[in-house]
Design an enzyme around this catalytic site. Structure first.
Site, PDB file in Angstrom:
ATOM      1  N   GLN A 143      -2.594  -8.417  -6.742  1.00  0.00           N
ATOM      2  CA  GLN A 143      -1.647  -7.307  -6.345  1.00  0.00           C
ATOM      3  C   GLN A 143      -0.240  -7.865  -5.464  1.00  0.00           C
ATOM      4  OE1 GLN A 143      -4.235  -3.645  -5.739  1.00  0.00           O
ATOM      5  NE2 GLN A 143      -5.634  -4.637  -5.682  1.00  0.00           N
ATOM      6  N   ASP A 190       0.633  -0.872   0.020  1.00  0.00           N
ATOM      7  CA  ASP A 190      -0.502  -0.102  -0.241  1.00  0.00           C
ATOM      8  C   ASP A 190       0.947   1.598   0.229  1.00  0.00           C
ATOM      9  OD1 ASP A 190      -2.395  -1.598   0.212  1.00  0.00           O
ATOM     10  OD2 ASP A 190      -2.371  -1.345   2.485  1.00  0.00           O
ATOM     11  N   GLU A 249     -10.446   0.632  -2.140  1.00  0.00           N
ATOM     12  CA  GLU A 249     -11.371   0.229  -1.426  1.00  0.00           C
ATOM     13  C   GLU A 249     -11.906   0.865  -0.657  1.00  0.00           C
ATOM     14  OE1 GLU A 249      -9.752  -3.396  -0.226  1.00  0.00           O
ATOM     15  OE2 GLU A 249      -7.467  -2.783   0.426  1.00  0.00           O
TER      16      GLU A 249
END
Length: 784
Positions: A309, A175, A273
C-alpha cells in the site's frame, strides 16, 4: 479568467507572488515518519518554488536523523536535483525514525547544523508525530540559540539574526489519519494499490466461490478500509472508529449467506489492521476467517496487503495535491512572522487552506482518546465530515432491509446515462438504485440515453441487479449523445406510460443541455413537471455548476501513466520532445492538470489563447533545457485549443525549429482516456454524489406527497456539483448565465488558477495569484 474572483472584495487589490520575492531566505525540506507516495512531488514543488522566489533550498536527508547528524545530510538543492522524481513513489531524500531528536541534546545539535547554513524556515512532510516534533523544536528555538551562544558555538549576532524559526507542515500519510485535511498526501495512491488488489482478487474469488478477508493498513484509522469497502462494494468492513455492535458475528454470517443465496459467487470482507470490538479487543483477520469457516463452511482466504500500500507510482490526484501543497507551503513560509503559529497546509473540499498545526494535532489525538474511552460516536465526529459521510453511505448501500421493513412511497424514479461513457457512471447508477430502493421507491433503468427513452427501453432494476457494478468501466445502461429535443412527444408519452415521478440524469454536457430542453418543455408537457437532477459524469470536466465530474480522475490517471511511459522513452533516446494530444473538447482541464501531474514543459489550452510568439518561446525554452542534464521535453495540447495550431502544426514547427538540438514525436491519446476501470476517486465520488442526488429526489417527492403536486419551479430541476468546499444543487436556469454554449464550457473555471503553477514548476516566470491564500483558519469540529 479566474474562478475565484468572487472571493476578493470588489475593488480590492489582487495579490501576486513575485519572482525573487524570497531572496535571502533559506528553506530546509525534510520527509519524516512512514513514507507515502507523492512525497517526492511535494519535495519537488518546495524546491522549485523556493528557487523561483530566490530562496536557497536545502535537502535534509533521512528526516530528523539527518538534521541531528548534519554534515553531508544537509545539502543545497538545485532545479535539476528534483527532476524525474514526480512519478517515483516513496521519498528520494529518505526518511527515518529518530530517537535523538526526541532529546534536547539532539535538538541542540540539529539547531546548530541548521544555523551553519542559515536555515530558519522548515518545511516538514510527515505524519502527526513528525509535525509535533517540529512544533516543539520551534518553541524551543530561542532557548536553543541562547544555549549554543553560551557554549560558544555561535556568536551573539547569530542569535539576533536567526532569532525565529518558521515551520510549515504538509501531511504525508497513507492512512489519512490527520484531522483538519480532507486528504493527506499518499492516501489516494494507497487506495489505488488496494483497489488493484481487490479487482484482481475478485476474478479468482468468483471462479472458486470463495470468501476473501483483506487486511489493509490503518492501526488507528479506518479511512483506507472504509473507502476501499465503499469502492469495491465489500460485504462487511471492520474499522477502529466504528466497531460492530454486540452479536456482530451472527449478523455478519447472516449477511454473507444472504448474499450467496442471491447468486453472489464471492464475499469480500475488509479489515483495518487496528479493528476492535466495542470492548476495545482486537478483531483479527484470522479470527474472522475462523468464524466464517466454522459457522458457514465457506472456502475462506486471508490476504494481508501490508507494505504494498505504501509502494508504487503516485496517482495523479496525489501529484497535484502534493504540488499544490508544496507551493502553498513556500508561500506560507515567506509570509510567516514571529507571531504566526506553525501551520499545516491542508485541503478543504477543493481548496488549499492553512490551519494551526497544534490545533490539528490536538484534534487527531482527541480521536485516539475517544476510541480508548469507547466514545465511538465522538471518534467518527472528530474524523470530520468526509469520514462520517463515507460511513453513512457505506451502511446505506451495503445492507438491504427486508422488503416488509421498507416503507413504500409508490413513486417511480428513473435513472438514465447521457453523453459519452465515463468511468464511474456505473458506480453512480448502483448507488442511486440502492438508495432509491432503501427510500421505498420503485427504480427504473432507461437504456441507451434519450434515444432509448423515446423508444421505451425502460425496465425495473433491483438491488441485486447492480451488484458488482462499482468497479466496471464505461456505461452498462448504455449512453448516447442524442438530445431529447426532437423526441419530446415520445419521451412525454413514456413518462406517462411508466408514471415516472422523478428523473436522475448521469452524464456530461449533453445531459446538461438535455436538462435545459426538458425544463423548457415543461409548459407544453406536464409530464416533465417532476423533480429532475443531473450528476455530472464526463472525462472533459466541462459541466457548469461543478468543479469535478465523474470520470475525469480516471482519464487524468490514464494521461499521467501514458506521459510517464513516454517520458521514459524520451529519456532513453535523449534530446527528444513529445507532443501529446488530450481529449476534453474545448475544455483544457485534462491538458492542464495532466501537465501538472506529469511534469510537462507546456500545455496548450483553448481557455488561454496563444500565438506563434508563445510557441517560439516554448521552443527556445526547450532548446535551453537540452543544454542541461534533463534532455527531454513533454508538451500537452488540448484537442480543440486552436483551429490552426493543430497537433501536426505544432509537431512540424518544433521539428523544424529544434533541428540539430532535439527531435520531435507526437502522440494522440484518443479514446483510451474514456476507458478502463474507474479510479478509487471516481468510484467513491460517483457513489456519494449519486446518493446525495437520490436524497434530494426523496425530499422533493415527500413535499408533494398526497397533493399530486406539479413541480414547475426552477429549483426542482438542478445540477448537483461540488463547488469549492460544498456539495450544492443549482437550478439549470441559473447556470445558463454561467455557460459558454458555443464552446461547451463554463465561463469561469477554478483550475485556471493553477495554470501559473505548472509554468513555474517548468521554469517559466509567471505571476501566481495568491489573493485567497494566506488566511490562517481554525479547525472546526464537525457535528454529526
Amino acid at each position: 479568467m479566474d474562478a475565484d474572483d468572487s472571493r476578493a472584495p470588489k475593488g480590492s487589490l489582487r495579490k501576486f507572488l513575485e519572482h525573487l520575492s524570497g531572496a535571502g531566505k533559506a528553506i530546509g525540506v525534510l520527509t519524516s515518519g512512514g513514507d507515502a507516495q507523492g512525497m517526492n512531488a511535494a519535495v519537488r514543488a518546495v524546491v522549485r518554488m523556493g528557487i523561483y522566489v530566490g530562496a536557497k533550498v536545502y535537502f535534509i536527508y533521512e528526516g530528523y536523523q539527518g538534521m541531528v547528524d548534519g554534515g553531508s545530510n544537509i545539502a543545497e538543492a538545485d532545479w535539476e536535483s528534483v527532476s524525474s522524481i514526480l512519478q517515483v513513489g516513496g521519498t528520494i531524500i529518505g526518511s527515518a525514525r529518530c530517537q535523538a531528536f526526541r532529546t534536547r541534546e539532539g535538538r541542540l545539535k540539529a539547531a546548530c547544523n541548521l544555523l551553519q547554513r542559515g536555515i530558519t524556515n522548515l518545511c516538514v512532510i510527515g505524519g502527526d508525530g513528525s509535525l509535533t516534533g517540529a512544533n516543539l523544536f520551534r518553541k524551543e528555538w530561542s532557548g536553543l540559540l541562547e544555549e549554543l551562544a553560551r557554549n560558544g558555538q555561535i556568536d551573539k549576532e547569530a542569535v539576533q539574526k536567526y532569532a525565529y524559526l518558521n515551520v510549515v507542515g504538509m501531511v504525508g500519510s497513507i492512512d489519512n489519519d490527520f484531522c483538519g485535511t480532507d486528504m493527506t498526501i499518499g492516501t489516494d495512491s494507497a487506495l489505488h494499490r488496494i483497489i488493484e488488489v481487490v479487482d484482481a482478487i475478485m476474478t479468482t474469488a468468483q471462479s472458486h466461490q470463495r470468501t476473501f478477508v483483506l487486511e489493509v493498513m490503518g492501526r488507528h484509522c479506518g479511512y483506507l478500509a472504509l473507502v476501499s469497502a465503499l469502492a469495491c462494494g465489500a460485504d462487511w468492513v471492520f474499522l477502529p472508529e466504528s466497531p460492530p455492535e454486540e452479536g456482530w458475528e451472527e449478523q455478519m454470517c447472516v449477511k454473507l449467506s444472504e448474499n450467496r443465496a442471491r447468486k453472489k459467487r464471492l464475499n469480500i470482507i475488509i479489515v483495518a489492521e487496528g479493528a476492535i470490538d466495542t470492548q476495545n479487543k482486537p478483531i483479527t483477520s484470522e479470527k474472522i476467517k475462523e468464524l466464517v469457516v466454522t459457522q458457514l463452511g465457506y472456502d475462506t482466504r486471508v490476504t494481508i496487503l501490508g507494505h504494498v500500500q505504501r509502494g508504487g507510482t503516485p496517482s495523479a490526484f496525489d501529484r497535484i495535491l502534493a504540488s499544490r501543497m508544496g507551493v502553498e507551503a513556500v508561500i506560507a513560509l515567506l509570509e510567516a512572522t514571529p507571531d504566526t503559529p506553525a501551520c499545516v497546509v491542508s485541503l478543504n473540499g477543493n481548496h488549499a487552506v492553512r490551519l494551526p498545526l497544534m490545533e490539528c494535532v490536538q484534534m487527531t489525538q482527541d480521536v485516539q482518546k475517544a476510541m480508548d474511552e469507547r466514545r465511538f460516536q465522538d471518534a467518527v465526529r472528530l474524523r470530520g465530515r468526509s469520514f462520517a459521510g463515507n460511513l453513512n453511505t457505506y451502511k446505506r448501500l451495503a445492507i438491504k432491509l427486508p422488503d416488509d421493513q421498507i416503507p413504500k412511497t409508490n413513486c417511480n424514479v428513473a435513472v438514465i446515462n447521457v453523453g459519452a461513457p465515463a468511468a464511474g457512471m456505473n458506480a453512480a447508477v448502483r448507488s442511486a438504485v440502492r438508495v432509491g430502493i432503501a427510500d421505498g421507491h420503485r427504480m427504473l433503468a432507461i437504456y441507451d440515453g434519450f434515444d432509448g427513452f423515446a423508444k421505451g427501453q425502460i425496465k425495473e432494476i433491483g438491488w441485486t441487479d447492480v451488484g458488482g457494478w462499482t468497479g466496471q468501466g464505461g456505461s452498462i445502461l448504455g449512453t448516447k449523445r442524442v438530445l431529447p429535443g426532437k423526441y419530446l412527444e415520445e419521451i412525454a408519452t413514456q413518462m406517462r406510460t411508466h408514471s415516472i415521478n422523478a428523473l436522475l440524469i448521469i452524464g456530461g454536457f449533453e445531459a446538461y443541455l438535455g436538462l435545459l430542453e426538458l425544463s423548457a418543455a415543461r409548459e407544453k408537457h406536464e409530464e416533465f413537471c417532476v423533480p429532475m437532477v443531473m450528476v455530472p459524469a464526463t472525462v472533459s470536466n466541462n459541466v457548469p455548476g461543478s468543479d469535478f465530474s465523474i470520470g475525469a480522475d480516471t482519464a487524468l490517471n490514464t494521461i499521467t501513466d501514458t506521459c510517464d511511459r513516454i517520458k521514459q522513452s524520451a529519456s532513453g533516446t535523449k534530446r527528444r520532445v513529445f507532443i501529446i494530444e488530450t481529449m476534453g473538447g474545448y475544455c483544457g482541464y485534462l491538458a492542464n492538470m495532466g501537465g501538472l501531474a506529469a511534469g510537462a514543459d507546456a500545455a496548450y489550452i483553448f481557455e488561454e489563447p496563444f500565438d506563434i510568439r508563445d510557441l517560439q518561446s516554448n521552443v527556445e525554452h526547450l532548446t535551453e533545457k537540452m543544454k542541461t542534464t534533463i534532455q527531454r521535453g513533454l508538451v500537452l495540447r488540448n484537442e480543440s485549443c486552436s483551429e490552426n495550431y493543430t497537433t501536426d502544426f505544432i509537431y512540424q514547427l518544433y521539428s523544424e525549429e529544434g533541428k540539430g538540438v532535439f527531435d520531435c514525436r507526437k502522440n494522440v491519446l484518443g479514446h483510451m482516456q474514456q476507458g478502463g476501470a474507474p479510479s478509487p476517486f471516481d468510484r467513491n465520488f460517483g457513489t456519494k454524489i449519486s446518493a446525495r442526488a437520490m436524497e434530494w429526489i426523496t425530499a422533493k417527492l415527500k413535499e408533494a406527497r398526497g397533493r399530486g403536486k406539479k413541480f414547475t419551479t426552477d429549483d426542482s430541476i438542478c445540477v448537483l456539483g461540488i463547488s469549492k468546499r460544498n456539495v450544492i444543487f443549482q437550478p439549470v436556469a441559473e447556470l445558463k448565465k454561467q455557460t459558454d454554449f458555443e464552446h461547451r464550457i463554463p465561463k469561469e473555471q477554478w483550475w485556471l488558477k493553477l495554470r501559473p503553477l505548472m509554468k513555474i514548476l517548468a521554469k517559466y516566470k509567471a505571476s501566481y495569484d495568491v489573493s485567497d491564500s494566506g488566511q490562517l483558519e481554525h479547525v472546526q469540529p464537525w457535528s454529526v
